[in-house]
Structure formats: structure tokens, C-alpha cells
Design an enzyme around this catalytic site. Structure first.
Site, short mmCIF file in Angstrom:
data_model
loop_
_atom_site.label_atom_id
_atom_site.label_comp_id
_atom_site.label_asym_id
_atom_site.label_seq_id
_atom_site.Cartn_x
_atom_site.Cartn_y
_atom_site.Cartn_z
N TYR A 1 -8.91 -29.28 27.85
CA TYR A 1 -8.22 -28.51 28.75
C TYR A 1 -7.85 -29.13 30.08
O TYR A 1 -6.88 -29.33 30.49
CB TYR A 1 -8.74 -27.14 28.72
CG TYR A 1 -7.76 -26.33 29.12
CD1 TYR A 1 -6.58 -25.84 28.74
CD2 TYR A 1 -8.25 -25.52 30.75
CE1 TYR A 1 -5.78 -24.71 29.30
CE2 TYR A 1 -7.35 -24.51 31.36
CZ TYR A 1 -6.18 -24.25 30.80
OH TYR A 1 -5.67 -23.17 31.30
N LYS B 1 -4.57 -30.53 31.38
CA LYS B 1 -3.88 -30.03 32.56
C LYS B 1 -3.75 -31.11 33.81
O LYS B 1 -2.59 -30.88 34.56
CB LYS B 1 -4.60 -28.96 32.90
CG LYS B 1 -4.44 -27.64 31.90
CD LYS B 1 -2.90 -27.29 31.72
CE LYS B 1 -3.06 -26.03 30.92
NZ LYS B 1 -1.58 -25.36 30.64
P1 NAP Z 1 -1.75 -16.48 26.63
O1 NAP Z 1 -1.69 -15.11 27.07
O2 NAP Z 1 -2.80 -16.80 25.77
O3 NAP Z 1 -0.45 -16.76 26.28
C1 NAP Z 1 -0.18 -18.25 25.68
C2 NAP Z 1 1.28 -18.28 25.47
O4 NAP Z 1 1.45 -19.63 24.73
C3 NAP Z 1 1.78 -17.49 24.35
O5 NAP Z 1 3.07 -16.95 24.41
C4 NAP Z 1 1.71 -18.19 23.07
O6 NAP Z 1 2.58 -17.63 22.07
C5 NAP Z 1 2.26 -19.60 23.63
N1 NAP Z 1 1.65 -20.62 22.72
C6 NAP Z 1 0.44 -21.19 22.43
N2 NAP Z 1 0.34 -22.12 21.60
C7 NAP Z 1 1.79 -22.29 21.56
C8 NAP Z 1 2.19 -23.45 20.59
N3 NAP Z 1 1.58 -24.28 19.70
N4 NAP Z 1 3.64 -23.17 20.39
C9 NAP Z 1 4.19 -22.42 21.02
N5 NAP Z 1 3.77 -21.41 21.68
C10 NAP Z 1 2.70 -21.55 21.88
O7 NAP Z 1 -2.03 -17.48 27.98
P2 NAP Z 1 -1.73 -16.99 29.54
O8 NAP Z 1 -2.95 -16.87 30.25
O9 NAP Z 1 -0.39 -16.31 29.76
O10 NAP Z 1 -1.53 -18.77 29.99
C11 NAP Z 1 -0.24 -19.28 30.09
C12 NAP Z 1 -0.17 -20.54 30.74
O11 NAP Z 1 -0.81 -20.40 32.03
C13 NAP Z 1 -1.18 -21.58 30.23
O12 NAP Z 1 -0.40 -22.98 29.88
C14 NAP Z 1 -2.57 -21.57 30.41
O13 NAP Z 1 -3.09 -22.79 30.28
C15 NAP Z 1 -1.96 -21.38 32.03
N6 NAP Z 1 -3.09 -20.89 32.82
C16 NAP Z 1 -3.82 -19.73 32.68
C17 NAP Z 1 -4.92 -19.16 33.27
C18 NAP Z 1 -5.40 -17.82 33.22
O14 NAP Z 1 -6.38 -17.52 33.78
N7 NAP Z 1 -4.76 -17.07 32.42
C19 NAP Z 1 -5.43 -20.13 34.20
C20 NAP Z 1 -4.71 -21.32 34.44
C21 NAP Z 1 -3.68 -21.72 33.63
P3 NAP Z 1 2.19 -17.35 20.49
O15 NAP Z 1 0.68 -17.29 20.35
O16 NAP Z 1 2.87 -15.87 20.24
O17 NAP Z 1 2.85 -18.53 19.54
#
Ligand code: NAP
Length: 255
Positions: free
Chosen positions: A158, A162
Site C-alpha cells: 500500500y 500510494k
Molecule cells: P472504502 O470505504 O473501503 O471505499 C473504497 C472505495 O473504492 C469503494 O467505493 C470501492 O467500491 C472502491 N473500489 C475498491 N476497489 C475498486 C476497484 N478495483 N475498482 C473500482 N472501485 C474500487 O475506502 P475509504 O476509506 O473511503 O478510502 C478511499 C481512498 O482513501 C482510498 O484510496 C484509500 O486508500 C484512501 N485512504 C483512506 C484512509 C482511511 O483512513 N480511510 C486513509 C488514507 C487514505 P466497491 O467496493 O463498491 O467496488
């Protein structure tokens, strides 16, 4: 009324918009006046986001696909830009984790994370570059993570994906500057979504202790910053890597 909104008349595309941070971003861009295309792996998963965008009076386009599938992305973005009539904003937010210590990490878990979190962003930027170049104020915002900046044990795949977004996005910022397209990275810290919901309580408590602002983030904390980067007010910001993390990347409370 509509004309007063900062993104009135603009068309945005947000990946990973079925829940969490991506849903908050799609909702915010719609509230700011943009029509929005939304991406996730199934149309069903996007239904609630779609209803939210349409309730705000905006057009919504649903693109069910896997961001790792380059051919599907190329075809869908082409159709979307034609149907919507333009493309001004691309937010690459879709992401997954497959955590594990290096010595036990499988090729499959490495490849899955790199294919979605890094190559998926390449697929969308490549497909969207031409329509974005035609916009008077093209915007690319790539959602990375502070893990890309500071690393995290058990997340080498990851972190690599990133961190890869930093160099990738800065290169795009240079390539596309002549077309007035900006490209920036936002690095969320610990945001309460499905991605973090399953983490052990001990890890959450430890993480909270590292956040100077003393709380976990919400999707709206990220959406606010993305909305700014997409606005006309951010027209002179490009190639930046911006932590949105309550201070997590700079460490705990110190002295
Ligand atoms: P989440 O709740 O797990 O949502 C992930 C989203 O990505 C969902 O809409 C999922 O859609 C979509 N997705 C995953 N794999 C996919 C694929 N192969 N094709 C199309 N869509 C896909 O995650 P989140 O926490 O909102 O995170 C969003 C972003 O922020 C990510 O890039 C994550 O790395 C980043 N981030 C999050 C955090 C945190 O603390 N939450 C921290 C740092 C960075 P479906 O599963 O419905 O397809």
C-alpha cells in the site's frame, strides 16, 4: 442560484464513490454545482450515491467497472465524456488494502494493491487527459495516504502504491500545465470508513494518540480539501502533496 455555485456547469468524475471518502467527495462536488460521474465495481453499490447527487439537482452518470481493467476504463471514460459533453475534474479515490508483513506477503496481495491503487489511477488519468485538456480549468486530484509519506509496518504494498502517486502526479502536473490542467495529491490520515472499521481497537487507540488534533477524520474533512483543489481558487496550485490528517504525519503531541 445555480450560477453562484463554485462548480456550476462543471463535470466531475470520482472513482471509489460507492462509500466512504469517495462518496463524501462526490456528494460535495455535486453540492458545489458539478454534474458527477461515479465509479465502483457495481451499479448497485453506487445507487445511494446516485440518489444523493440527483437529489441535489445534478446529473449523475454511473460507471460500474474495475479500475484495474485498463480497457474498460478507456471505453467508459470516452463514453462518459461524450454523454456528459465535457470533463473538468477527475478525482482518483478508489483504493484497497491487502495488509501483511513483507516476509509473508504474496505476489497476489502485492499485485492487487498496485493494480488498483496505482495502475488504476494511471488508467483514469490516461483516459481522461484529452477531455480534461479541453476544459478551461481541468483538475486532477489523486487520493493517496500519509502511509505513502511515512510508511507503515504491514503495508509495504500500500505504501509503495500510494508513494508512487506522488511522482506520477507531479509528472502529470508538468505534462499538463500547458493545457491549464492542475494535478495534486491529497493524503488522508486516519479516516473513519469501512477501510478502517475493522482495525483492532488497540491500533485505533494508538493511532488516536498520534493525532495532534485529537480525533479521527471524516469523509467530509477530505471532501472539503478536494473541493478546494477543484475550485477556481486553486488554479495556481499544482504538483502539491497535501496531508489532511489532523497532524498525524508530523507525529504526536511532543513536548
Ligand atoms: P472504502 O470505504 O473501503 O471505499 C473504497 C472505495 O473504492 C469503494 O467505493 C470501492 O467500491 C472502491 N473500489 C475498491 N476497489 C475498486 C476497484 N478495483 N475498482 C473500482 N472501485 C474500487 O475506502 P475509504 O476509506 O473511503 O478510502 C478511499 C481512498 O482513501 C482510498 O484510496 C484509500 O486508500 C484512501 N485512504 C483512506 C484512509 C482511511 O483512513 N480511510 C486513509 C488514507 C487514505 P466497491 O467496493 O463498491 O467496488
Amino acid at each position: 442560484m445555480n450560477g453562484a455555485l463554485p462548480l456550476a456547469g462543471r463535470v466531475a468524475l470520482v472513482t471509489g464513490a460507492s462509500r466512504g471518502i469517495g462518496r463524501a467527495i462526490a456528494s460535495r462536488l455535486a453540492a458545489d454545482g458539478a454534474d458527477v460521474g461515479i465509479v465502483a465495481r457495481s451499479a448497485d453499490a453506487l445507487a445511494a450515491t446516485r440518489a444523493d447527487i440527483e437529489a441535489k439537482g445534478r446529473r449523475c452518470f454511473v460507471l460500474p467497472l474495475d479500475v484495474a481493467d485498463g480497457a474498460a476504463v478507456t471505453e467508459a471514460v470516452k463514453k462518459f465524456a461524450a454523454d456528459a459533453g465535457r470533463l473538468d475534474i477527475l478525482v482518483n479515490n478508489a483504493g484497497v488494502t491487502k495488509d501483511g508483513l513483507l516476509m509473508r506477503m504474496s505476489d497476489e496481495d502485492w499485485d492487487t494493491v498496485l493494480d488498483v491503487d496505482l495502475k488504476g489511477v494511471f488508467h483514469f488519468c490516461r483516459a481522461a487527459a484529452r477531455p480534461l485538456a479541453k476544459s478551461p480549468a481541468g483538475r486532477i486530484v489523486n487520493v493517496s495516504s500519509i502511509v505513502g509519506m511515512i510508511g507503515n509496518a504491514g503495508q509495504s504494498n500500500y505504501a509503495a502504491a500510494k508513494a508512487g502517486l506522488f511522482g506520477f502526479t507531479r509528472s502529470l502536473a508538468k505534462e499538463l500545465a500547458g493545457r491549464k490542467v492542475t494535478a495534486n495529491v491529497v493524503c488522508p490520515g486516519f479516516i473513519e470508513t469501512d477501510m478502517t472499521a475493522g482495525l483492532p481497537d488497540a491500533m485505533k487507540t494508538q493511532s488516536l494518540g498520534q493525532i495532534p488534533l485529537g480525533r479521527f477524520g471524516a469523509g467530509d474533512d477530505i471532501a472539503n480539501v478536494v473541493a478546494f483543489l477543484c475550485s477556481d481558487g486553486a488554479g495556481y496550485v499544482t504538483g502539491s502533496v497535501l496531508p489532511v490528517d489532523g497532524g498525524l504525519a508530523i507525529g504526536g503531541f511532543g513536548g
